[in-house]
Design a protein around this motif. Sequence first.
Motif, PDB file in Angstrom:
ATOM      1  N   ARG A 275     -53.615   7.660  45.531  1.00 47.51           N
ATOM      2  CA  ARG A 275     -54.926   7.741  44.882  1.00 47.51           C
ATOM      3  C   ARG A 275     -56.022   7.684  45.936  1.00 47.51           C
ATOM      4  NH1 ARG A 275     -58.327   3.943  43.797  1.00 47.51           N
ATOM      5  NH2 ARG A 275     -56.850   2.288  44.183  1.00 47.51           N
TER       6      ARG A 275
ATOM      7  N   GLU B 253     -59.330   9.974  42.155  1.00 49.35           N
ATOM      8  CA  GLU B 253     -58.386  11.071  41.936  1.00 49.35           C
ATOM      9  C   GLU B 253     -56.977  10.646  42.301  1.00 49.35           C
ATOM     10  OE1 GLU B 253     -57.470  14.489  40.356  1.00 49.35           O
ATOM     11  OE2 GLU B 253     -59.581  14.025  40.646  1.00 49.35           O
ATOM     12  N   GLN B 254     -56.022  10.981  41.449  1.00 45.81           N
ATOM     13  CA  GLN B 254     -54.609  10.720  41.703  1.00 45.81           C
ATOM     14  C   GLN B 254     -54.019  11.911  42.449  1.00 45.81           C
ATOM     15  OE1 GLN B 254     -54.530   7.163  40.379  1.00 45.81           O
ATOM     16  NE2 GLN B 254     -52.465   7.947  40.420  1.00 45.81           N
ATOM     17  N   TYR B 255     -53.153  11.627  43.406  1.00 48.18           N
ATOM     18  CA  TYR B 255     -52.393  12.682  44.069  1.00 48.18           C
ATOM     19  C   TYR B 255     -51.098  12.880  43.284  1.00 48.18           C
ATOM     20  CZ  TYR B 255     -55.270  12.338  48.294  1.00 48.18           C
ATOM     21  OH  TYR B 255     -56.299  12.351  49.187  1.00 48.18           O
TER      22      TYR B 255
ATOM     23  N   THR C  95     -51.086  18.560  44.842  1.00 48.33           N
ATOM     24  CA  THR C  95     -52.432  18.300  44.329  1.00 48.33           C
ATOM     25  C   THR C  95     -53.255  19.561  44.547  1.00 48.33           C
ATOM     26  OG1 THR C  95     -52.203  15.963  44.862  1.00 48.33           O
ATOM     27  CG2 THR C  95     -54.439  16.782  44.479  1.00 48.33           C
TER      28      THR C  95
END
Length: 153
Positions: free
Chosen positions: A9, A23-25, A29
Amino acid sequence: MAKQIRFIRLELQNFAGIRELKEQYGDITRLSGKNGEGKTTFGEAPAWIFFGTDIWGNRFNPAPTTYEFNRVYAELNLTVDGVEMTIAREINEKGTNHFYINDVPTKAKEFEAAVADLFEKETFLSLYNPGYFFTQHWTKQREQILKYSTPPA
């Protein structure tokens, strides 16, 4: 032995024009958007967190130029060989850098040592931004490749 490092993240506050982002990886991504929407900024954040540079290894100040702010903050949550950790860097309103490992304030030298324990700067930048590899002198390129190659029999 090489470590397995995985980004989980990214959190940004007042980072080069991005007021706030979490943002989440994923395994992959994907970034998309119009020009000026922060795709490159998102990509440059990990390099700044680790080394205080952009993805080309140049000193980088991500302070916004178009609005007032009280701090620049970037945090990366990652796993190292399956163990989760958080690394963050901040510039406060006085322009002073602050470093954090697992939310604990850390001195600059300790922070640099922790990052160096993860990977070498040139290796990270070459893998993260393959174009960086070709900006290095050929002797540095050769040295970098030979570290990870098996010598001929």
